[in-house]
Enzyme design. Structure first.
Site, PDB file in Angstrom:
ATOM      1  CD  GLN A 163      -2.777  -1.522   0.462  1.00 34.19           C
ATOM      2  OE1 GLN A 163      -3.611  -0.642   0.250  1.00 34.19           O
ATOM      3  NE2 GLN A 163      -2.804  -2.698  -0.146  1.00 34.19           N
ATOM      4  N   GLY A 169     -11.812   2.760   4.263  1.00 38.83           N
ATOM      5  CA  GLY A 169     -10.849   1.901   3.610  1.00 38.83           C
ATOM      6  C   GLY A 169     -10.016   2.595   2.549  1.00 38.83           C
ATOM      7  CG  HIS A 170      -7.315   0.148   0.251  1.00 42.43           C
ATOM      8  ND1 HIS A 170      -6.428  -0.889   0.171  1.00 42.43           N
ATOM      9  CD2 HIS A 170      -8.477  -0.312  -0.255  1.00 42.43           C
ATOM     10  CE1 HIS A 170      -7.013  -1.929  -0.369  1.00 42.43           C
ATOM     11  NE2 HIS A 170      -8.262  -1.605  -0.637  1.00 42.43           N
ATOM     12  CG  ASN A 171      -7.019   3.397  -3.548  1.00 42.83           C
ATOM     13  OD1 ASN A 171      -6.381   2.452  -3.093  1.00 42.83           O
ATOM     14  ND2 ASN A 171      -6.488   4.319  -4.343  1.00 42.83           N
TER      15      ASN A 171
END
Length: 350
Positions: free
Chosen positions: A204, A245-247
């Site tokens: 990540q 969460g990511h993105n």
């Protein structure tokens, strides 16, 4: 409480109109509508508390400007304003002690990298803070005790990081950002691939970007992007215990309430409101001005503004209908059993 004030002065403070009370009566404090005592002022910010105006012991109340006098008990001074909740914040500021005075400088126990960029006469760095290499901090910012700021972080002006905040490497904060204690910005996104029966971690390497005037509550976590950025838009307010969460991309001026979880790569429009314990699946699109009621579960994109509820989330009236159906199951079972008895009796006669 301190700073005693007359009803007339209080009325001028909030820009209201005094009725049903003596202008020279003194107010010595504030309280909720149910707990207020003589000498205190309260407010009516929600219609559900209207009956309490008949029983409150307060000397005065801030009320909507269209409230009928007979809705309140006789003798209660009424200060009429357009928005009692907002006006009451001015009352709070008058009575409560002022915030701690901004004290510029770096505490001797702070560990600050030699190449961190900030003006020590215009920022406040508390005890046991860690600021790693390449960090920049804008003027007027306060970093309270125990905060960790990772390498390459960029922070704008007038930010406030409360005790024990963690900001991981290369994340970007705009101006006037407030992070409450225990929040973690930029931890790794939750990404793994199954290979030969084992979970293999996916790197990540992106960042988190938080725009101007965002406030993030205690113990909220916002994951860095796998690549690119996880982005929190201007003016958005996020409660305690939220997971993003990511993105993910969160639009401008959204409200996200406690225990909400938003899975990776989901995009929210502007002015989205999510009640407590909302769950959102990944890779979805939620339109501007969507309102999700508490405990809603979003399993597919929502392309149109409006109110939604239930699991899976549906338009409000449809969702409420679906939520009400399980309560009818016991009655339906009884009816089916009764019909089965009648059918068995008819078959026996035949």
């Amino acid at each position: 409480m301190s700073n005693s004030i007359t009803l007339q002065q209080l009325t001028e403070l909030v820009g209201g109109e005094l009725s049903e009370g003596a202008a020279d009566s003194r107010i010595t404090g504030l309280n909720s509508i149910r707990d207020a005592r003589p000498g205190e002022v309260t407010f009516l910010g929600n219609a559900r508390y209207l009956p309490a105006l008949k029983t409150t012991r307060a000397t005065a109340a801030l009320v909507p400007d269209d409230l009928a006098a007979q809705e309140a008990q006789p003798g209660l001074a009424l200060i009429r304003v357009k928005n009692p909740t907002l006006a009451f914040s001015l009352v709070i500021r008058h009575f409560l002690p002022p915030d701690a005075v901004f004290a510029p400088g770096v505490h001797p126990t702070a560990a600050v990298a030699s190449d961190a960029v900030f003006d020590p006469q215009k920022v406040s760095i508390g005890a046991h803070v860690v600021i790693e290499a390449g960090v920049t901090i804008g003027d007027g910012s306060t970093v309270h005790s125990g905060v960790f700021v990772g390498r390459g972080v960029s922070m704008g002006t007038d930010c406030t990081l409360h005790a024990n905040v963690v900001i991981k490497e290369r994340c970007v904060l705009g101006n006037r950002v407030i992070l409450h204690s225990g929040s973690v910005i930029g931890s790794d996104g939750f990404g793994y691939e199954m290979v030969k029966g084992r979970h293999i971690k996916i790197d990540q390497v992106g960042i988190v970007q938080i725009d101007d005037d965002v406030e993030i509550g205690s113990c909220t976590t916002i994951d860095r992007a796998r690549f690119g950025r996880t982005w929190i838009g201007e003016g958005t307010k996020i409660d305690n215990l939220v997971q993003i969460g990511h993105n993910c991309i969160i639009g401008k001026h959204c409200i996200i309430v406690s225990q909400t979880g938003i899975s990776g790569s989901t995009r929210l429009g502007n002015y989205v409101t999510m009640g407590g314990q909302v769950g959102v699946a990944g890779h979805l699109e939620i339109a501007d001005k969507v309102m999700l009621f508490a405990k809603s579960g979003v399993t597919k994109s929502i392309p149109e503004a409006g109110a939604y509820t239930g699991y899976p989330a549906r338009p409000l009236m449809e969702g409420r209908k679906m939520l009400s159906l399980p309560a009818r199951i016991p009655d339906l079972i009884d009816r089916v059993r009764e019909l089965e008895k009648k059918l068995a009796a008819l078959e026996a006669r035949g």
